[in-house]
Design a protein around this motif. Structure first.
Motif, PDB file in Angstrom:
ATOM      1  N   ALA A 151      12.918  45.860  -7.956  1.00  0.00           N
ATOM      2  CA  ALA A 151      12.628  47.831  -7.903  1.00  0.00           C
ATOM      3  C   ALA A 151      12.352  48.619  -9.185  1.00  0.00           C
ATOM      4  CB  ALA A 151      14.101  48.295  -6.936  1.00  0.00           C
ATOM      5  N   LYS A 201      11.709  52.710  -3.859  1.00  0.00           N
ATOM      6  CA  LYS A 201      10.873  51.322  -4.905  1.00  0.00           C
ATOM      7  C   LYS A 201      12.334  50.576  -4.137  1.00  0.00           C
ATOM      8  CE  LYS A 201       8.495  48.236  -7.325  1.00  0.00           C
ATOM      9  NZ  LYS A 201       7.804  47.959  -8.170  1.00  0.00           N
ATOM     10  N   TYR A 230      12.979  49.716  -0.219  1.00  0.00           N
ATOM     11  CA  TYR A 230      11.026  49.481   0.081  1.00  0.00           C
ATOM     12  C   TYR A 230      11.531  47.752  -0.101  1.00  0.00           C
ATOM     13  CZ  TYR A 230       6.972  47.916  -0.382  1.00  0.00           C
ATOM     14  OH  TYR A 230       5.370  46.428   0.092  1.00  0.00           O
ATOM     15  N   TYR A 285       3.308  47.807  -3.415  1.00  0.00           N
ATOM     16  CA  TYR A 285       3.822  49.196  -3.159  1.00  0.00           C
ATOM     17  C   TYR A 285       3.743  50.249  -4.509  1.00  0.00           C
ATOM     18  CZ  TYR A 285       7.600  52.949  -4.213  1.00  0.00           C
ATOM     19  OH  TYR A 285       8.276  53.838  -3.787  1.00  0.00           O
ATOM     20  N   GLU A 335       1.583  53.361  -4.258  1.00  0.00           N
ATOM     21  CA  GLU A 335       2.018  55.072  -4.883  1.00  0.00           C
ATOM     22  C   GLU A 335       0.897  55.864  -5.341  1.00  0.00           C
ATOM     23  OE1 GLU A 335       4.904  54.318  -8.301  1.00  0.00           O
ATOM     24  OE2 GLU A 335       5.856  54.992  -6.650  1.00  0.00           O
TER      25      GLU A 335
END
Length: 80
Positions: free
Chosen positions: A37, A43, A46, A75, A79
């Motif tokens: 992360a 994040k 997530y 991710y 993003e």
């Protein structure tokens, strides 16, 4: 009576070691997800969701690092 005490103590000891082994595995999997992360709070959430998803899907433990790295890459892709 002595045999009973030995059997019960052995069973409790084996259970405790099994339980401790499982907890350490959970902690290390969680630490792996959080390390990917990179300090980002969104994040982080997530990645913890992805870890739970991998566990539900039955991803093998040896495949988990690659699976989580792919999720982290997804991710970043979504993003930017």
């Amino acid at each position: 009576m002595d045999y009973f005490i030995i059997i019960v103590t052995t069973a409790v000891g084996l259970y405790f070691h099994w339980w401790l082994y499982r907890r350490i595995r959970q902690w290390s999997d969680r630490d792996l997800a959080l390390s990917l992360a990179e300090g980002d709070t969104a994040k982080r959430a997530y990645m913890l969701e992805q870890l739970a998803s991998a566990q539900r899907e039955g991803v093998r433990r040896r495949d988990l690092p690659a699976w989580l790295q792919a999720a982290a890459a997804d991710y970043r892709a979504s993003e930017g």
